[in-house]
Design a protein around this motif. Structure first.
Motif: not given
Length: 189
Positions: A19-22, A46-47, A59-61
């Motif tokens: 996971x990414x949080x910006x 990411x998945x 979707x991933x991304x």
């Protein structure tokens, strides 16, 4: 890979990014003398994630969350206008909450403001993620006005920062030097 952006941390054990949080915040000086402080948050997995409200899956991304706030303030940190948006969320009903953030209009970023925001927007009345954005928006507001404000910026900063970290502690050398009227000697322990 799994290391993400390089950070000054020790090498981690083997791992995979999940996971990414910006969070990005921006401060703008307006031509009318007010200031716009904007915060934007994006969460990405990411998945693929099953989600019936978004066509069966995310979707991933693809952003799981994509949302933000614009808070218009004056040089005393009084909020004149708030605009919120939710472009992506896991549930269709999420964007319906953005109007509640108008309740912040007329409040002032300073002592007790976080408590006040929880009273106005907390629990089932607001959005956890947009409310989380208010913290970096508040500190971005102080940084944006520093050193542009006509008011004493250290005093403005103290309204938000006093006793929030070691440097801004009432018994610190910074407070003793720059805001001696707020300085309090540490009590012996």
């Amino acid at each position: 890979t799994g290391r993400g952006e390089l950070m000054p941390l020790s090498k981690p054990v083997r791992r995979n990014l999940a996971h990414q949080r910006k969070v990005k915040c921006f401060g703008y000086q307006r031509e009318d003398g007010l200031w716009d402080i904007e915060g934007h948050m994006i969460d990405v997995k990411t998945w693929p994630i099953d989600n019936p409200e978004r066509g069966g899956y995310i979707a991933a991304g693809e952003p799981f969350h994509d949302m933000g706030l614009r808070v218009t303030i004056d040089s005393t940190l009084k909020i004149h206008e708030v605009e919120a948006y939710i472009d992506q969320s896991p549930f269709r009903m999420c964007p319906g909450v953005v109007g509640v953030f108008k309740k912040l209009e007329g409040t002032r970023i300073g002592p007790g403001w976080q408590r006040q925001t929880k009273e106005l927007l907390g629990g089932v009345h607001g959005c956890t993620h947009l409310s989380e954005l208010l913290i970096p928006i508040a500190t971005t507001a102080v940084q944006t006005l520093w050193p542009s404000a006509k008011e004493d910026v250290m005093t403005l900063g103290a309204q938000v920062m006093l006793n929030t970290c070691r440097t801004w502690a009432q018994d610190s050398e910074v407070i003793k030097t720059y805001l001696p009227d707020l300085y309090q000697e540490a009590s012996p322990t």
